[in-house]
Design a protein around this motif. Structure first.
Motif, PDB file in Angstrom:
ATOM      1  N   ALA B  23      -7.036  -7.063   7.472  1.00  0.00           N
ATOM      2  CA  ALA B  23      -6.437  -6.744   6.117  1.00  0.00           C
ATOM      3  C   ALA B  23      -5.449  -5.775   6.039  1.00  0.00           C
ATOM      4  O   ALA B  23      -4.629  -5.593   5.198  1.00  0.00           O
ATOM      5  CB  ALA B  23      -7.764  -6.148   5.365  1.00  0.00           C
ATOM      6  N   PHE B  42      -9.553  -1.615   0.720  1.00  0.00           N
ATOM      7  CA  PHE B  42      -9.369  -2.844   0.862  1.00  0.00           C
ATOM      8  C   PHE B  42     -10.291  -3.814  -0.047  1.00  0.00           C
ATOM      9  O   PHE B  42      -9.938  -4.936  -0.199  1.00  0.00           O
ATOM     10  CB  PHE B  42      -9.457  -3.273   2.414  1.00  0.00           C
ATOM     11  N   GLU B  47     -12.431  -7.784  -2.959  1.00  0.00           N
ATOM     12  CA  GLU B  47     -11.950  -8.656  -1.877  1.00  0.00           C
ATOM     13  C   GLU B  47     -12.711  -8.937  -0.674  1.00  0.00           C
ATOM     14  O   GLU B  47     -12.385  -9.689   0.360  1.00  0.00           O
ATOM     15  CB  GLU B  47     -10.733  -8.044  -1.405  1.00  0.00           C
TER      16      GLU B  47
ATOM     17  N   TYR C  77      -0.940   1.175   2.400  1.00  0.00           N
ATOM     18  CA  TYR C  77      -0.645  -0.341   2.926  1.00  0.00           C
ATOM     19  C   TYR C  77       0.843  -0.121   3.547  1.00  0.00           C
ATOM     20  O   TYR C  77       1.077  -0.805   4.807  1.00  0.00           O
ATOM     21  CB  TYR C  77      -0.648  -1.229   1.929  1.00  0.00           C
ATOM     22  N   ARG C 145       3.957  -8.646   4.705  1.00  0.00           N
ATOM     23  CA  ARG C 145       2.265  -8.791   4.585  1.00  0.00           C
ATOM     24  C   ARG C 145       1.933  -7.602   3.477  1.00  0.00           C
ATOM     25  O   ARG C 145       1.150  -7.603   2.647  1.00  0.00           O
ATOM     26  CB  ARG C 145       1.711  -8.835   5.614  1.00  0.00           C
ATOM     27  N   ARG C 149       0.532  -8.066  -0.636  1.00  0.00           N
ATOM     28  CA  ARG C 149      -0.517  -7.281  -1.218  1.00  0.00           C
ATOM     29  C   ARG C 149      -0.256  -6.345  -2.515  1.00  0.00           C
ATOM     30  O   ARG C 149      -1.081  -6.510  -3.626  1.00  0.00           O
ATOM     31  CB  ARG C 149      -1.366  -6.496  -0.261  1.00  0.00           C
ATOM     32  N   LYS C 152       0.861  -8.491  -5.499  1.00  0.00           N
ATOM     33  CA  LYS C 152      -0.224  -9.184  -6.158  1.00  0.00           C
ATOM     34  C   LYS C 152      -0.968  -8.140  -6.969  1.00  0.00           C
ATOM     35  O   LYS C 152      -1.437  -8.347  -8.142  1.00  0.00           O
ATOM     36  CB  LYS C 152      -1.409  -9.745  -4.934  1.00  0.00           C
ATOM     37  N   GLU C 153      -1.126  -6.852  -6.328  1.00  0.00           N
ATOM     38  CA  GLU C 153      -1.929  -6.134  -7.082  1.00  0.00           C
ATOM     39  C   GLU C 153      -0.863  -5.552  -8.426  1.00  0.00           C
ATOM     40  O   GLU C 153      -1.600  -4.689  -9.362  1.00  0.00           O
ATOM     41  CB  GLU C 153      -2.414  -4.699  -6.430  1.00  0.00           C
TER      42      GLU C 153
END
Lengths: 251, 94, 309
Positions: B23, B42, B47, C77, C145, C149, C152-153
């Motif tokens: 992830a 995460f 999820e 992230y 990547r 994420r 999407k959020e």
């Protein structure tokens, strides 16, 4: 179904969650590391969710047509019935974690007991809350142990924070006629019955954290009767001013 | 005093029956906190149902230098794939 | 290194993974861009965080907490993506704290009313999404990547902003005034978020060739204006640009001259909140040092205890 006793009990539970969430919100973009910003906001969101369900239920049992926002934003200080512990200022991260530990070690057995409440709506809220506060306790425990048994500085800070909030914990276990009536009806949890778990849980964490259990005869109280600490007025002023500045509108 | 925290790789099983998938990564002082940070970071939107954390330094990876030797030889073995074989149209359930 | 092979992968719409060979300039550009993106996320927590404790309803409070929390998550992230390319998060944070790396100029504007929270969601996140969606297909595997994420959020971020703006625009006269005032103040800074015109953007061509950038600043800005102007009309609010008009021939909106002097001033550190934002960030980091040190100390004590046991 109008039931003033249950309404008042839900207010107490809802105010505890709301005020604690509001204090946690003050940490946004201020926490010791980014991962902790995410973690603290998760706690705040859980508690906000609990408070919304509880205040909604309080309003329904009151039967005067007040919704969660009426109760959160339009009550004055003496009408808030949260325990004083949750309204205490955050202080440093150690003091905040001390407060989280003392509250969560009470909230876990509380919600466990309320899963069996004879009030089905309250029991449903408890079923969700119990998982959340189990995590809150784990989170607080993780930090209290790390700060207590970390560096010399962190040990001192953690002990100081704990000493400061400790006296306020005992209000959580007080009974009064309202609770006596609700315990008898099987609606509420008997606060005295929650204390043994709280005591052993907290003592176990403090031992692991190499912290001493504070000793004090001073046990401030009064939150459940609407008596609050000085800082609480500022918390409410900040939380309520925008809502009150525009009466009757939607947001 | 140093407060540098090791990097952890996070793997999340999104639902029962599926494998753990990488992830992302995060910093944490120890494995206990790494698991909790991973849960908070995460799985905010449900999820996951299970999490692994692995110290980034403990991951052993194949090297891009060996890429040709590692992966190209499997490219010329089409007989490993079912589409390699002729099956008469009249035969079914094969 | 074999630069031809690298360019072949990029030109073939392939992804460059962290341990692949890549030109030094590519790696450096990516780390800088990802870091500045991460910095923007975490500094971006402040202007909206400013209203969490004052949110006017519990529902809005919960939404705002979730959004600000996402921004911390998105920062994480992105720092993670930069680290796979060989950067170190602590060093990147140092660069932010010492002013050697920048973050988006948009976060140096103040949020003075509740409508600013709505405007940020609607306009700032709207502009960010325009920028970010193409990045989900950029040539860097880790960056793409992380952006998948994030995008999407973030889809809820813009919607909640527009929803909050709709309520204000249809609310009391005071709420309406608040909404218009926020649009007045956030419109131009939002257009500037896409960066200077491509003629004045020295790195654009190289980033395009490297597959980090897919559309020019002007193209994305035009797309944003075309998407947003009808939304403002739907709200019954006035976009603060007397020159704005729809060109029937092209189907695109023509808009007025952008004031780049202000952009460069804010970039240099002279925006209304530059000092405040950075100071708040540095203070949080410094005040948290004892906590991070304690956690590290505990971890090494525990490790020693496990060895001894």
């Amino acid at each position: 179904m109008v039931d003033p006793d249950v309404s008042q009990y839900c207010l107490r539970l809802g105010d505890d969650a709301l005020v604690l969430a509001q204090r946690l919100c003050e940490w946004a973009a201020r926490s010791p590391q980014l991962e902790e910003d995410v973690a603290l906001m998760n706690l705040a969101l859980d508690l906000l969710g609990q408070s919304r369900s509880l205040l909604t239920l309080a309003g329904a049992r009151e039967g005067a047509g007040r919704d969660e926002d009426d109760l959160a934003f339009l009550r004055d200080e003496p009408d808030f019935v949260n325990a004083q512990l949750v309204e205490l200022e955050n202080g440093d991260f150690g003091r905040t974690m001390a407060k989280q530990l003392l509250v969560s070690a009470y909230a876990l057995p509380l919600w466990q007991a309320l899963c069996g409440s004879t009030d089905a709506d309250l029991a449903a809220i408890a079923g969700k809350a119990v998982k959340e506060v189990a995590y809150h306790l784990d989170h607080a425990r993780s930090w209290v142990v790390r700060l207590g048994d970390g560096t010399e500085e962190s040990h001192l800070r953690m002990q100081k924070g704990l000493d400061e909030v400790w006296p306020y914990a005992f209000e959580l276990f007080e009974s009064d006629p309202l609770l006596d009536r609700l315990v008898a009806r099987g609606v509420a949890a008997d606060p005295a019955a929650l204390q043994p778990f709280w005591r052993s849980c907290v003592e176990e964490v403090l031992a692991e954290a190499t912290l001493s259990v504070p000793s004090t005869d001073w046990r401030p109280s009064g939150g459940r009767r609407g008596t609050h600490t000085e800082s609480f007025g500022y918390l409410l002023a900040e939380m309520q001013h925008l809502h009150r500045s525009h009466p009757g509108v939607s947001w | 005093m140093s407060s540098a925290q090791p990097l952890w790789e996070v793997f999340v099983r999104s639902k029962r029956g599926l494998s753990h998938t990488h992830a992302g990564s995060l910093h944490a002082p120890d494995a206990h906190m790494a698991l909790r940070n991973a849960r908070d970071l995460f799985t905010r939107r449900q999820e996951g149902v299970s999490i692994w954390v692995v110290r980034a330094t403990d991951v052993v990876a194949s090297s891009p230098d060996e890429k040709d030797a590692f992966f190209d030889p499997s490219g010329d073995k089409p007989y490993r794939h079912p589409t390699f074989y002729d099956v008469p149209d009249s035969v079914t359930h094969l | 290194m074999d630069e031809r092979r690298f360019q072949q992968i990029v030109d073939g719409d392939g992804r460059i993974e962290p341990r692949d060979e890549m030109p030094d300039g590519y790696r450096k550009t990516l780390i800088r861009q990802i870091a500045q993106h991460a910095h923007s996320e975490i500094i971006g927590m402040q202007p909206e965080g400013n209203w969490i404790t004052r949110a006017p309803s519990l529902r809005r409070k919960a939404i705002l907490v979730a959004k600000v929390q996402d921004e911390a998550g998105h920062g994480l992230y992105l720092y993670g993506a930069a680290e796979t390319l060989g950067a170190d998060r602590d060093e990147l944070l140092d660069m932010l704290h010492s002013g050697r790396q920048k973050y988006s100029t948009i976060f140096n504007y103040p949020t003075v009313s509740w409508a600013d929270v709505a405007a940020i969601g609607w306009l700032v996140d709207g502009a960010a999404i325009m920028n970010q969606v193409p990045l989900t297909r950029c040539s860097s595997g880790p960056y793409a990547r992380a952006m998948i994420r994030v995008c999407k959020e973030e889809s809820f971020h813009q919607r909640q902003g527009f929803e909050a703006m709709t309520v204000l625009a249809n609310g009391s006269p005071a709420q309406r005034r608040m909404a218009q005032d926020a649009l007045d103040r956030w419109w131009w800074p939002s257009l500037r978020m896409f960066g200077p015109s491509d003629d004045n953007s020295p790195n654009s061509a190289q980033s395009m060739a490297w597959g980090i950038k897919r559309f020019s600043n002007d193209e994305l800005r035009q797309r944003f204006v075309d998407a947003t102007v009808p939304q403002a009309e739907h709200l019954g609010l006035t976009v603060p640009d007397p020159d704005l008009r729809l060109d029937a021939a092209t189907g695109h909106h023509v808009f007025g001259e952008i004031d780049w002097t202000e952009f460069f001033e804010v970039m240099k550190g002279n925006g209304p909140c530059n000092r405040q934002r950075l100071e708040r960030r540095v203070t949080a980091h410094e005040e948290g040092a004892w906590v991070r040190e304690a956690a590290a100390a505990y971890a090494s004590k525990q490790a020693a205890r496990e060895v001894a046991a």
